[in-house]
Design a protein around this motif. Structure first.
Motif, PDB file in Angstrom:
ATOM      1  N   SER A 173      53.648  42.647  40.701  1.00  0.00           N
ATOM      2  CA  SER A 173      53.032  43.743  39.936  1.00  0.00           C
ATOM      3  C   SER A 173      51.527  43.547  39.757  1.00  0.00           C
ATOM      4  N   GLY A 174      50.965  42.552  40.454  1.00  0.00           N
ATOM      5  CA  GLY A 174      49.502  42.490  40.546  1.00  0.00           C
ATOM      6  C   GLY A 174      48.806  41.463  39.689  1.00  0.00           C
ATOM      7  N   THR A 175      49.564  40.547  39.065  1.00  0.00           N
ATOM      8  CA  THR A 175      48.913  39.552  38.199  1.00  0.00           C
ATOM      9  C   THR A 175      47.778  38.850  38.951  1.00  0.00           C
ATOM     10  N   THR A 176      48.096  38.194  40.058  1.00  0.00           N
ATOM     11  CA  THR A 176      47.069  37.426  40.773  1.00  0.00           C
ATOM     12  C   THR A 176      46.185  38.321  41.630  1.00  0.00           C
ATOM     13  N   VAL A 177      46.793  39.264  42.340  1.00  0.00           N
ATOM     14  CA  VAL A 177      45.983  40.038  43.289  1.00  0.00           C
ATOM     15  C   VAL A 177      44.937  40.892  42.564  1.00  0.00           C
TER      16      VAL A 177
END
Ligand SMILES: C[S@@+](CC[C@H](N)C(=O)[O-])C[C@H]1O[C@@H](n2cnc3c(N)ncnc32)[C@H](O)[C@@H]1O
Length: 211
Positions: free
Chosen positions: A72-76
């Protein structure tokens, strides 16, 4: 890269009394903020943990990136804060919905609903990249990295988080890591490895370049 060994756009900053990595962008997962800056929670991010530990990833900031296993995009979301065009592959529709929301605030982030094991699905969209980041919870993680090597420029870098338990829950993680690295070496030269325990149990961080 800044003088700190961190990519340009990533800084170690005090936010709410705690010093840690931070990037500039809209908050995504409830992380603390201070003005434009938001904390990069390294307990929730293997790439963040590698940078926090001072592992030389070769990332300088501004790279074109292919990120496999975006969830769900934490790192990216942090990657897209400091990198150039960032293609984010995720095959599960539910986290993809959240990722689309994260991309609304980030003009350089391009979510792709696709299976990282079959890169032909997105080959017509993704341009050559300087950085391939992989964090896919699947069996055959070396095969995924090898299949996606075609996107990586000759002087590019692979930063991979190997999840031992996705390969084989019953095997000793050290044996799994050894097998994955051996397979990886058919297409990559290994530059650094780092066990990410205890914050990321049974994960190995790997930095490599294409052969
Ligand atoms: C550990 S999570 C990723 C966390 C994320 N990288 C982060 O730090 O914010 C692993 C993700 O890999 C995805 N995944 C597993 N196999 C995949 C595949 N073959 N292609 C694309 N995504 C995959 C899962 O759906 C899951 O969202």
């Amino acid at each position: 890269m800044s003088g700190t060994g961190l990519p340009e756009g990533v800084e170690r900053r005090p936010i709410r009394g705690e010093t840690g990595l931070a990037t500039r962008g809209d908050p995504v997962y409830g992380e603390s903020t201070d003005g434009d800056w938001r904390r990069w929670e390294t307990r929730r991010s293997k790439l963040g943990a590698l940078l926090d530990r001072g592992v030389d990833t070769g990332i300088v900031g501004g790279e074109t990136v292919l990120y496999l296993g975006a969830a769900s995009g934490t790192t990216v979301s942090h990657v897209a804060d400091f990198a150039g065009p960032t293609y984010a592959v995720e095959f599960a529709p539910r986290p993809m919905r959240d990722l689309l929301g994260v991309a609304e605030d980030r003009s350089r982030l391009f979510p792709l609903l696709a299976d990282a094991r079959t890169p032909e699905q997105y080959a017509h969209v993704v341009e050559p990249v300087d950085l391939l980041v992989q964090d896919v919870a699947t069996r055959g993680q070396a095969r995924v990295a090898l299949a996606n090597r075609m996107f990586l420029r000759d002087d590019g870098r692979l930063v991979l988080a190997v999840k031992a338990r996705s390969e084989d829950v019953t095997r000793d993680p050290s044996d799994t890591f050894e097998a994955v690295l051996k397979e990886l070496e058919s297409g990559y030269e290994l530059l650094a490895t780092e066990r990410l325990d205890p914050t990321h149990t049974d994960h190995l961080g790997v930095v490599a370049r294409p052969r």
